[in-house]
Design an enzyme around this catalytic site. Structure first.
Site, short mmCIF file in Angstrom:
data_model
loop_
_atom_site.label_atom_id
_atom_site.label_comp_id
_atom_site.label_asym_id
_atom_site.label_seq_id
_atom_site.Cartn_x
_atom_site.Cartn_y
_atom_site.Cartn_z
N LYS A 35 0.82 -1.08 -0.09
CA LYS A 35 0.13 -0.01 0.12
C LYS A 35 0.93 1.22 0.13
O LYS A 35 0.47 2.52 -0.57
CB LYS A 35 -0.97 -0.08 1.29
CG LYS A 35 -1.87 -1.24 1.28
CD LYS A 35 -3.01 -1.03 2.23
CE LYS A 35 -3.99 -2.12 2.14
NZ LYS A 35 -3.57 -3.45 2.28
N GLU A 55 -2.27 6.55 8.42
CA GLU A 55 -3.11 7.56 7.55
C GLU A 55 -4.12 8.18 8.61
O GLU A 55 -4.81 7.62 9.35
CB GLU A 55 -3.65 6.89 6.44
CG GLU A 55 -4.58 5.98 6.51
CD GLU A 55 -5.05 5.61 5.24
OE1 GLU A 55 -4.40 5.39 4.06
OE2 GLU A 55 -6.20 5.02 5.02
N HIS A 71 -13.78 -3.90 9.34
CA HIS A 71 -13.15 -3.51 8.04
C HIS A 71 -13.38 -4.43 6.96
O HIS A 71 -12.84 -4.48 6.07
CB HIS A 71 -11.52 -3.16 8.19
CG HIS A 71 -11.36 -2.16 9.43
ND1 HIS A 71 -11.62 -1.10 9.08
CD2 HIS A 71 -10.84 -2.50 10.37
CE1 HIS A 71 -11.35 -0.20 10.32
NE2 HIS A 71 -10.81 -1.18 10.99
N ARG A 104 -6.95 -7.94 -9.04
CA ARG A 104 -8.00 -9.10 -8.94
C ARG A 104 -9.33 -8.86 -9.17
O ARG A 104 -9.52 -7.68 -9.15
CB ARG A 104 -7.42 -10.25 -7.99
CG ARG A 104 -7.93 -9.53 -6.54
CD ARG A 104 -7.83 -10.44 -5.25
NE ARG A 104 -7.80 -9.70 -4.02
CZ ARG A 104 -9.08 -9.41 -3.51
NH1 ARG A 104 -9.97 -9.54 -4.23
NH2 ARG A 104 -9.04 -8.77 -2.33
#
Length: 674
Positions: free
Chosen positions: A119, A203, A238, A300
């Site tokens: 990421k 973040e 999540h 994907r």
């Protein structure tokens, strides 16, 4: 239709393996399935033209063994490998190995997977490409002190995220500095276990975010399109629970802006095949014109791809196969249009009342909805299959389509009401509450929807109705009649009164009681008296005249209770009765001398493992005083961490678990004494 490959191998299991097999068959392509010990009789094994055993149940010894899969592919002379999603689907080394072996990997190149696989690196690339990213720290210094300082500088709340992988693993929201160290430790440990990489990024946590992702497709030659967006905001831990397309309230201008940004992200890395660019949209002041930020790119096919197929009319798996075979994209951007609205729910084996703890067990009853005009069901299991501890606990995806969102919601409510499932805990009642919630119906959804409406979505269990208790009791009596009939047929004296299922007893009245504990934990009793017409049932002072009109196969009965006819499915075993009636499933414990309802309601002193797993961390010691709800230990099971807490105030005693222990379902780990 041109035959693009002679044979493909599906390096996956479950519903995605079944989906790929069906699409390949429609294209005239042969299929090879692989299976572990746990999947020897799985649906995808029966569907494929050929199936090869690959190893023991744990994925690390079977579906994640790239060398075994490649050896099978070579031995059976397959032309291509479809990785599905999960497992090896985003493994760059596996994609490269396939390419080196002359076998087509149905997905992006290894280089593209690597560029988007971490990421932090992906965000750096997106920044260079001009795609907006969430403010945060992407650096290499992973010391606790440095990460803590970065979080302080970003400003709480922050999100700790594993740089590798996804699915909510290695992710923690942190609201204040005092919780940062423990959250960081948990995120790193989970990331290391799931992905072999404990690096994280920090973040800014967007306070009112919507999770909107864009389906992209590229042919690796610079040509790319977006097949519109999906809203995946409704999540727990999540992980997505409900997805829909298009996103409610999305303006054409914002759709085009996000779609073009997603295609730019794909073209930046020379992408090929299906991919999903995920964005966080800050909707604090509404969706129209809201800022959006690149979150990650999944290289994907996504679990939720069916909603895109439903509104676009395209088969994305067929697109994958065609692009992998070297064909150009089937359509240009101008050829694509949105038709109607689609909603998908994920039916999981889990217990929402216990923080969505995954469940294992056998699907004693599994009947998905049958309406094929507006409903699609993607599943990899059948009735009587088992949901094991080794893989994701998703049972099925139920997808509905309508001319607009209101119609799609109506069809979904109908589909869920028609779904019958019993044998283990599922989130079916929770999904019904979500779809029926007025805020969801209005499209007012963000990632905080479930915790914000938890009281409405996860209501306290209500006592079972008298009709439910009556049906359960009639189910027991029907099962007894069947058993008596079969025993009489096998005996030397089939007309003996001892085979009479009516409850005949020498010199005694034909009367008995059935005692239960309902879902609300309430003790219930049904007194049964045999009458000339059938039975008289006494429940809480009320009397009901009842008779069994018919008992069909697999627990289905038709009963008359006080002049009204009911049809239900009653599943009976010595421990419990499950009543499936009017779109709901009620589980009643059959009371036994070993069951103490008062002790059970207060919470037992012994804390047991809710499922097989590994002890990751012990948070208390013998002799510690703990309060109700305090964390005691961390268990890893079904690819997730689960924190077990104290059921009441007390002192820790008999701490039998140790860090690293593999424990079985029901094993006593620690005891809390008064």
């Amino acid at each position: 239709m041109t035959r693009l490959f002679n044979k493909i191998l599906i390096a996956n299991r479950g519903e995605i393996a079944c989906r790929v097999i069906r699409t390949a068959r429609a294209m005239g392509i042969g299929t090879v399935a692989v299976y572990s010990d746990a999947d020897a009789h799985a649906l995808h094994v029966d569907l494929a033209d050929e199936a090869v055993h690959i190893g023991p149940a744990p994925a690390a010894q079977s579906y994640l063994c790239a060398d075994k899969i490649l050896d099978i592919a070579k031995r059976l002379h397959v032309d291509a490998i479809h990785p599905g999603y999960g497992f090896l689907s985003e493994n760059a080394d596996f994609a490269q190995t396939c390419e080196d072996a002359g076998i087509v990997f149905i997905g992006p190149t290894a280089d593209s997977i690597r560029k988007m696989g971490l990421k932090d690196e992906a965000k750096r690339l997106m920044t260079l490409a001009g795609v907006p990213v969430v403010p945060g720290y992407l650096g290499a210094d992973q010391s606790e002190a440095h990460l803590n300082a970065q979080a302080r500088e970003i400003g709480y709340p922050v999100l700790i995220k594993a740089v590798a992988g996804g699915g909510g693993k290695g992710m923690r929201r942190v609201d204040n500095e005092k919780d940062f160290a423990a959250s960081l430790k948990g995120a790193k440990r989970e990331a290391a276990g799931a992905f072999g990489n404990d690096h994280v990024l920090i973040e800014k946590y967007i306070q009112k975010p919507r999770h909107i992702e864009v389906q992209v497709f590229a042919d690796g030659r610079g040509h790319g399109v977006y097949l519109f967006e999906r809203d995946c905001s409704l999540q727990r831990r999540h992980q997505k629970v409900v997805e829909e397309a298009p996103a409610p309230g999305m303006s054409p201008a914002l759709r085009r802006k996000m779609g073009e940004a997603a295609v730019a992200a794909a073209q930046t890395i020379g992408y090929r095949g299906a991919g999903t660019v995920e964005f966080i949209v800050d909707v604090e002041h509404g969706l129209d014109g809201a800022p959006f930020y690149f979150m990650e790119m999944n290289t994907r096919l996504q679990v939720e791809h069916p909603v895109t197929e439903m509104i676009s009319g395209e088969d994305l798996v067929e697109w994958q196969i065609r692009v992998a075979a070297g064909e150009p994209l089937p359509l240009d951007q101008g050829d694509l249009a949105i038709d109607g609205h689609a909603i998908e729910v994920r039916l999981y084996a889990e217990d929402p009342s216990r923080d969505f703890l995954p469940a294992t067990g056998t699907l004693n009853r599994y009947r998905p909805p049958m309406d094929e005009d507006f409903t699609r069901v993607d599943t990899g299991v059948r009735e009587h299959d088992s949901i094991s501890v080794h893989y994701d606990p998703m049972i099925a995806k139920i997808i509905t389509w309508g001319e607009d969102r209101e119609a799609a919601l109506h069809h979904m409510a109908q589909a869920l009401s028609e779904t019958e499932i019993a044998g283990l805990a599922t989130n079916l009642p929770f999904l019904k509450q979500v779809i029926a919630h007025p805020e969801f119906a209005s499209g007012n959804v963000d990632t905080g929807f479930i915790p914000r409406h938890a009281d409405a979505l996860l209501p306290e269990a209500a006592p079972a109705s008298d009709i439910c208790l009556a049906l359960a009791t009639l189910g027991i009596l029907a099962a007894r009649e069947d058993r008596a009939f079969n025993e009489a047929a096998r005996s030397n004296d089939p007309f003996s009164p001892w085979h009479d299922p009516s409850g005949w007893q020498a010199n005694l009245a034909s009367c008995e009681c059935q005692d239960y504990i309902d879902g609300a934990g309430t003790s219930r009793s049904v007194k049964i008296t045999i009458t000339d017409q059938g039975y008289r049932l006494e429940i809480g002072g009320q009397r009901y005249d009842a008779q069994i009109r018919a008992h069909m196969e697999e627990g289905e009965i038709e009963a008359e209770i006080s002049g009204q006819i009911y049809r239900a499915t009653i599943l009976v075993n010595p421990e419990q009765v499950q009543v499936i009636f009017a779109g709901n499933t009620e589980t009643l414990k059959r009371l036994s001398a070993k069951f103490d309802p008062e002790e059970d309601a207060d919470g037992p002193g012994a804390i047991t493992a809710p499922m097989p797993g590994k002890i990751l961390d012990i948070l208390v010691s013998d002799g510690d005083f703990v309060e109700k709800g305090q964390a005691l230990l961390v268990l890893e099971a079904m690819k997730m961490e689960h924190t077990l807490t104290a059921p009441r105030d007390g002192t820790v005693s008999n701490l039998s678990a140790k860090t690293g222990d593999q424990v079985s379902d029901g094993a006593v780990l620690v005891t809390i004494s008064d």
